[in-house]
Design a protein around this motif. Sequence first.
Motif, short mmCIF file in Angstrom:
data_model
loop_
_atom_site.label_atom_id
_atom_site.label_comp_id
_atom_site.label_asym_id
_atom_site.label_seq_id
_atom_site.Cartn_x
_atom_site.Cartn_y
_atom_site.Cartn_z
N ALA A 186 0.83 -1.20 0.00
CA ALA A 186 0.00 0.00 0.00
C ALA A 186 0.87 1.25 0.00
O ALA A 186 0.54 2.25 -0.66
N CYS A 187 1.97 1.22 0.73
CA CYS A 187 2.90 2.36 0.73
C CYS A 187 3.53 2.55 -0.64
O CYS A 187 3.72 3.69 -1.10
N ARG A 188 3.86 1.45 -1.31
CA ARG A 188 4.42 1.55 -2.66
C ARG A 188 3.39 2.12 -3.64
O ARG A 188 3.74 2.95 -4.49
N VAL A 189 2.15 1.69 -3.52
CA VAL A 189 1.08 2.23 -4.36
C VAL A 189 0.98 3.74 -4.16
O VAL A 189 0.84 4.51 -5.12
N ARG A 190 1.07 4.18 -2.91
CA ARG A 190 1.00 5.62 -2.62
C ARG A 190 2.18 6.36 -3.25
O ARG A 190 1.99 7.42 -3.87
N ARG A 191 3.39 5.81 -3.12
CA ARG A 191 4.56 6.48 -3.68
C ARG A 191 4.44 6.63 -5.20
O ARG A 191 4.74 7.69 -5.76
N ARG A 192 3.97 5.58 -5.86
CA ARG A 192 3.83 5.63 -7.31
C ARG A 192 2.75 6.63 -7.73
O ARG A 192 2.92 7.35 -8.73
N ALA A 193 1.68 6.68 -6.98
CA ALA A 193 0.60 7.60 -7.31
C ALA A 193 1.04 9.05 -7.16
O ALA A 193 0.75 9.90 -8.02
N VAL A 194 1.74 9.33 -6.09
CA VAL A 194 2.23 10.69 -5.86
C VAL A 194 3.24 11.08 -6.94
O VAL A 194 3.22 12.20 -7.47
N ALA A 195 4.12 10.13 -7.30
CA ALA A 195 5.11 10.40 -8.34
C ALA A 195 4.45 10.65 -9.69
O ALA A 195 4.97 11.41 -10.52
N ALA A 196 3.29 10.04 -9.89
CA ALA A 196 2.56 10.24 -11.15
C ALA A 196 1.79 11.55 -11.17
O ALA A 196 1.22 11.92 -12.21
N GLY A 197 1.76 12.26 -10.04
CA GLY A 197 1.08 13.54 -9.98
C GLY A 197 -0.36 13.49 -9.55
O GLY A 197 -1.11 14.45 -9.75
#
Length: 300
Positions: A186-197
């Motif tokens: 779930a933390c990885r999903v959050r990091r990727r989403a934030v990085a995607a803007g």
Amino acid sequence: MIPELLQTALARALASIASARGVASDRIPDPTLRLSQPLRHGHWVSPIALRSAAVLNTGSRTLAGEIAARLHDDLSIAEVEVAGPGFLNITVSPGALATGVAEIVAADGRFGPDHSVAASIDAVINQRISSRRVPRPGQQTMGTDILRYVAARENSPSAHFHEAGLWRRAHPDNPVHYVQVTHATACRVRRRAVAAGIDATAFDPTALSDDTETALAAALMDFVATAVRAASTGEPQRIALLLEAISQLFRDWTQACPVTPSLDEDITRLHASRLVLDRAAIIVLATGLSLLGVSAPERM
């Protein structure tokens, strides 16, 4: 949180029915709820009609129908089904569930039961560990996370602490590993989403309508009530089992509903809303593991 609101709605409906029958409301049992398993039969189930029928001099299924009719007036409730001898299967509207998810995220570090609940859970786990007389070398072999999770999850005094190798395996069949990996995922999903803007402030409570989204949201909503029950009954396994259920629901959700769009997709309010659901899952999983005295790694 929604379970508490549903209990209030059930109590209000029962009080109205009791008054119409000339029965004192203090004779009516307090309403109880449990998360539906499986969630396709509504989100929460209440046996209150079965527990109250004799006091109100009526059949349990008839009483359940009367309660259901009153609950339909609650805008947060999408459907109430009478099942079996008088169980109430309650489905909450997606918008109400999504709003509850946003409240978890808004609370962030303040989310969770009060300190007395945490102290009670901790005391039970410590008592289970001490009563099983786990040798110090065994404790060192297992590690604190495994030792405490096993003690929380296994009620039997003969819990297999000696099978440390099984609990240390990085495998989905290992419950503590499964929950910790889900938190890290779930933390990885959050990091990727934030990085995607993706911007979570674009959250839209009407966007989270997929069955996997509402099922996960309902399980997250049930956490505080489950923790309170676990403390009052001395059963921390309730928390462990809910965390495992949330982990499976999270996996089902991410397979069906990606938070980050593919390269040829635009970012929409749906992705922002899914990011909020992901953040709520992180908070609940971390809070639950912390209550059990287990770490919640962000990378594994």
